[in-house]
Design a protein around this motif. Structure first.
Motif, PDB file in Angstrom:
ATOM      1  N   THR A   1      12.424  35.417 -36.633  1.00 33.03           N
ATOM      2  CA  THR A   1      11.672  34.289 -37.181  1.00 33.03           C
ATOM      3  C   THR A   1      12.111  32.978 -36.552  1.00 33.03           C
ATOM      4  O   THR A   1      11.276  32.130 -36.215  1.00 33.03           O
ATOM      5  CB  THR A   1      11.837  34.244 -38.720  1.00 33.03           C
TER       6      THR A   1
ATOM      7  N   THR B   1      10.454  39.483 -31.218  1.00 33.36           N
ATOM      8  CA  THR B   1      10.851  40.860 -31.498  1.00 33.36           C
ATOM      9  C   THR B   1      11.381  41.527 -30.234  1.00 33.36           C
ATOM     10  O   THR B   1      12.401  42.227 -30.271  1.00 33.36           O
ATOM     11  CB  THR B   1       9.663  41.662 -32.072  1.00 33.36           C
TER      12      THR B   1
ATOM     13  N   ARG C   1      15.089  40.141 -39.042  1.00 39.78           N
ATOM     14  CA  ARG C   1      13.929  39.294 -39.364  1.00 39.78           C
ATOM     15  C   ARG C   1      14.260  37.815 -39.200  1.00 39.78           C
ATOM     16  O   ARG C   1      13.469  37.046 -38.654  1.00 39.78           O
ATOM     17  CB  ARG C   1      13.454  39.555 -40.792  1.00 39.78           C
TER      18      ARG C   1
END
Length: 187
Positions: A125, A146, A121
């Motif tokens: 991010t 992603t 994550r």
């Protein structure tokens, strides 16, 4: 022997052997520290040690991304792939990502799995934020980020299996072009 050296030793073993084949006893031996010291620093056992090793790996990659993403998303991605190129090729295809090792072998290690999810994550991010700063819409930036992280991790696995750096280089080239195109379309 410092706590940090034990964590670094665990991360190194996990990227080479995987999580399940990395024991507290072997980490202590690898780090050159008494077994009792390892349990002193990590009363939560292997789960705690693995989680901290993942966090260390996350931090190393995060620092590389922080530095290179200032130059733009494509530079950040180049640096991300170069880092994995060095790990894989520099270790004769015997090392990969300890974050992946935990993600695929987490059976009895919930703290380590949580750290693994947080690492993925965090990297996504960071990259998504850079893409947004360069004009890419939020949803598209998140999807591209992603894709980059998943493709890089998959490429590392392919390289190790094939004993070739080519999958990583091919994916890095394609994704760099994709990000450059996405940023240029919004310039």
């Amino acid at each position: 022997m410092s706590r940090q050296q034990i964590v670094a030793g665990a991360a190194d073993m996990m990227r080479r052997r995987g999580l399940n084949a990395t024991s507290i006893r072997e980490v202590a031996k690898h780090a050159g520290t008494p077994l009792g010291s390892t349990y002193h620093y990590f009363p939560g056992g292997k789960d705690q040690l693995a989680a901290e090793a993942v966090r260390l790996s996350e931090e190393v990659v995060t620092k590389v991304l922080d530095r290179k993403l200032r130059q733009g998303p494509a530079e950040g991605v180049r640096a991300f792939f170069e880092l994995w190129r060095e790990v894989v090729a520099g270790n004769e295809f015997k090392a990969g990502c300890p974050v992946v090792a935990v993600a695929v072998e987490e059976a009895d290690h919930p703290e380590a799995l949580k750290a693994s999810a947080e690492a993925f994550r965090a990297w996504s991010t960071q990259l998504a934020a850079s893409l947004q700063e360069h004009g890419v819409a939020r949803e598209r930036a998140a999807q591209l980020a992603t894709l980059v992280i998943a493709a890089a991790e998959g490429a590392v696995v392919m390289c190790r299996a094939q004993r070739s750096i080519q999958p990583l280089d091919d994916i890095a080239a394609e994704l760099t072009t994709l990000l450059e195109t996405a940023v240029a379309a919004n310039a």
